[in-house]
Design a protein around this motif. Structure first.
Motif, PDB file in Angstrom:
ATOM      1  N   ARG A 239       0.842  -1.186   0.000  1.00 55.45           N
ATOM      2  CA  ARG A 239       0.000   0.000   0.000  1.00 55.45           C
ATOM      3  C   ARG A 239       0.889   1.252   0.000  1.00 55.45           C
ATOM      4  NH1 ARG A 239      -2.632  -3.645  -1.215  1.00 55.45           N
ATOM      5  NH2 ARG A 239      -4.638  -4.345  -0.363  1.00 55.45           N
ATOM      6  N   ALA A 289      -2.334   3.794   6.546  1.00 54.51           N
ATOM      7  CA  ALA A 289      -2.245   2.986   5.319  1.00 54.51           C
ATOM      8  C   ALA A 289      -2.097   1.514   5.673  1.00 54.51           C
ATOM      9  CB  ALA A 289      -1.070   3.455   4.471  1.00 54.51           C
ATOM     10  N   THR A 296      -8.399  -0.951   1.512  1.00 58.76           N
ATOM     11  CA  THR A 296      -7.940   0.000   0.497  1.00 58.76           C
ATOM     12  C   THR A 296      -7.714  -0.736  -0.818  1.00 58.76           C
ATOM     13  OG1 THR A 296      -6.776   1.265   2.214  1.00 58.76           O
ATOM     14  CG2 THR A 296      -6.167   1.715  -0.069  1.00 58.76           C
ATOM     15  N   GLY A 300      -4.434   1.696  -4.522  1.00 57.42           N
ATOM     16  CA  GLY A 300      -4.820   2.958  -3.901  1.00 57.42           C
ATOM     17  C   GLY A 300      -3.675   3.594  -3.133  1.00 57.42           C
ATOM     18  N   TRP A 302      -2.966   7.014  -0.122  1.00 59.20           N
ATOM     19  CA  TRP A 302      -3.591   7.958   0.811  1.00 59.20           C
ATOM     20  C   TRP A 302      -2.763   9.231   0.919  1.00 59.20           C
ATOM     21  CZ3 TRP A 302      -8.388   7.193   2.448  1.00 59.20           C
ATOM     22  CH2 TRP A 302      -8.880   5.887   2.556  1.00 59.20           C
ATOM     23  N   ASP A 371     -11.347   8.547   4.028  1.00 62.32           N
ATOM     24  CA  ASP A 371     -11.487   7.601   5.125  1.00 62.32           C
ATOM     25  C   ASP A 371     -12.660   8.043   5.994  1.00 62.32           C
ATOM     26  OD1 ASP A 371     -10.300   9.877   6.328  1.00 62.32           O
ATOM     27  OD2 ASP A 371      -9.453   8.637   7.919  1.00 62.32           O
ATOM     28  N   GLY A 378      -8.113   9.460  -0.541  1.00 61.40           N
ATOM     29  CA  GLY A 378      -7.484   8.369  -1.272  1.00 61.40           C
ATOM     30  C   GLY A 378      -7.829   8.431  -2.740  1.00 61.40           C
ATOM     31  N   ARG A 380      -6.732   6.103  -6.728  1.00 65.13           N
ATOM     32  CA  ARG A 380      -6.061   4.934  -7.291  1.00 65.13           C
ATOM     33  C   ARG A 380      -5.097   5.373  -8.389  1.00 65.13           C
ATOM     34  NH1 ARG A 380     -10.609   0.256  -8.053  1.00 65.13           N
ATOM     35  NH2 ARG A 380      -8.709  -0.977  -8.314  1.00 65.13           N
TER      36      ARG A 380
END
Length: 535
Positions: A239, A289, A296, A300, A302, A371, A378, A380
């Motif tokens: 992540r 994360a 997630t 993705g 953050w 979130d 967030g 992608r």
């Protein structure tokens, strides 16, 4: 980052005086330095009279936060063995006590800093209690593998990098070897040794589609590798976070304070701005994360929602000079490579509906998410062909391995690799969204006089146009009327740029064909009327 925010006339006059006294950068004589000190004090007085400099431009940034998902983090970290590359740095040093507070059992730092693992033999641990330090370079495959084998971490935070844009331009090979292929080594070590979760600290500069900066380019390829691993790994959860300048670790503030100590502060210019986040936001992003890894998207990342308004470096310097009480001369260096960022208009979303965030580009922002606390945003990383990425990395590695190769050739190979990645992303993007991005960045109203702005961004415009052309070639049926209109605008701009003449010709031909298809799809009477209007 440049923001059109006019200074008071008197301040503008003083700034011109500074630039005239030291046009080449470093002041040439003690007499000039003394004159600059006087003007600098006058500039401070002018700013104060305008109601500025009463508070630090960074004061608000100190109070921002990212809410910690504490319960989820505790569940994940309780009893865990954690390895942190670059853990001896500013962010890593703040992250470690937080991890221990949340229940981590053992912390292992992998770093090459002078004081990291001092007194220990290479590859042997130093440290106390439940924290061990290995002085190992992430470029060293065997050394890194040995640490992973010995420690068997369950969680990895990858922070190690050449992080200063200016330094990256000075050590091109080292920056690419570390940021790109050192990251590849970390990914492979995680997969080989059964790491459960791996969190990477990327940079907001990755929102750029293309770049000719070593730092941004190398981090962009690193982020792409991390995402590719996340998409295909059945075991390790990879992540990602995107940071902007960390306040307590910022190069700008460090340079200003060092300049004050020497009596001479050099700035890139009077109209330079930068986004900042604080150390608490950075460490909470990393831990969150991890805590939210299962929910997630694999690709993705953050970022912090609250980055505030960008800080002006001139105001920051004047505030700190005033606070020091020292006689200091201020001058302008000019913007060095690595910091001369130019933003293609199509990097941002102009649809009037998509929320703006400075670390998300227009292709990413349309599907952003938050979130549960609303303090993290967030998005992608857009899809791309892994085969295309692998091919670009192979070519880059080949350029690096040529010991006789000029450093300029290596940097060009990096630029080409990033462009190849951008082409792969554009090639997989939604056609309508891609047309919007191209139009936002190259419609005649945005292209500048005689298409000057389009010439400036001709690489990204060419890549976008090539992707649109490829999509149109495989399109069944007619384009929506609005999309065709936007592309007709784009074709006008392309025709004015010599290096885009091939794209201009192809686009015009395909649009003419699309025009015929559109006429064929209309009722006969309407088609005759439409054709007459355009004849």
């Amino acid at each position: 980052m440049d923001i059109d925010q006019p200074l008071p006339a008197s301040a503008d006059h003083l700034i011109r005086q500074i630039a005239a006294l030291a046009p080449a950068g470093l002041p040439a004589s003690p007499t000039v330095v003394e004159q600059l000190r006087v003007i600098t004090q006058q500039l401070i007085d002018t700013f104060k009279a305008d109601g500025k400099l009463d508070h630090s431009p960074m004061a608000l940034a100190m109070n921002r936060t990212v809410d910690l998902h504490r319960e989820a983090a505790q569940m994940r970290l309780k009893g865990a063995r954690v390895l942190i590359t670059g853990g001896a740095g500013c962010v890593g040093s703040a992250l470690i006590p937080l991890l221990l507070e949340l229940g981590a059992r053992d912390i292992v730092i992998v770093d090459i800093a002078e004081d990291a693992g001092s007194g220990a033999a290479p590859g042997e641990p130093a440290g106390a209690g439940n924290t061990a330090v290995f002085r190992v370079d992430i470029r060293d495959v065997e050394g890194l593998d040995a640490v992973f084998s010995r420690v068997r971490p369950q969680v990895v935070f990858h922070l190690a990098s050449i992080r200063e844009p200016g330094r990256a331009e000075a050590v091109v090979r080292e920056a690419i070897e570390t940021n790109v292929f050192g990251t590849r080594n970390v990914i492979q070590a995680c997969l080989r040794h059964g790491v459960e979760d791996a969190i990477y600290s990327s940079t907001g500069k990755c929102f750029a589609y293309v770049t000719d900066h070593v730092y941004t380019g190398s981090k962009k390829l690193a982020e792409a590798q991390w995402v590719a691993a996340a998409r295909r790994s059945p075991s390790t959860r990879f992540r990602c976070t995107r940071f902007t300048h960390v306040l307590e670790n910022g190069v700008v503030t460090h340079d200003i304070m060092s300049g004050i100590a020497s009596g001479l502060v050099g700035l890139h210019g009077p109209d330079r701005y930068f986004n900042i986040q604080n150390l608490r936001q950075a460490t909470h992003l990393l831990v969150n994360a991890l805590a939210l890894a299962r929910q997630t998207p694999a690709d993705g990342f953050w970022s912090a929602v609250d980055l505030g308004w960008p800080v002006n470096t001139l105001e920051l310097a004047l505030y700190n000079i005033q606070r020091s009480g020292q006689p200091v001369a201020l001058y302008f260096l000019g913007v060095p490579k690595g910091y001369d960022e130019a933003f293609f208009r199509g990097q941002f979303c102009w649809d009037g509906e998509t929320p703006y965030h400075p670390l998300l580009n227009a292709l990413e922002a349309h599907a952003s998410f938050e979130d549960s606390s609303g303090t993290m945003v967030g998005a992608r990383v857009q899809p791309f062909s892994e085969a295309a990425l692998a091919a670009e990395l192979d070519r880059l590695e080949s350029a690096l391995s040529d010991a006789m190769g000029d450093v300029g050739d290596v940097k060009n190979a990096l630029i080409e690799a990033v462009a190849g990645l951008a082409g792969a992303i554009f090639g997989a993007a939604d056609m309508e969204r891609l047309i919007d991005v191209l139009w936002w960045g190259s419609a005649p109203v945005c292209a500048g006089a005689n298409a000057s702005e389009a010439r400036r961004f001709k690489l990204v415009i060419r890549l976008l146009t090539d992707a649109v052309l490829a999509g149109l070639a495989h399109l069944h049926g007619a384009l929506p009327a609005q999309s065709r209109k936007k592309l007709l605008d784009v074709a006008q701009t392309l025709a004015q740029v010599d290096s885009l003449s091939v794209q201009a010709h192809k686009l015009s031909a395909l649009l003419a064909k699309q025009g015929q298809l559109r006429l064929m799809s209309l009722p006969r009477d309407m088609a005759i009327q439409t054709e007459a209007q355009h004849s």
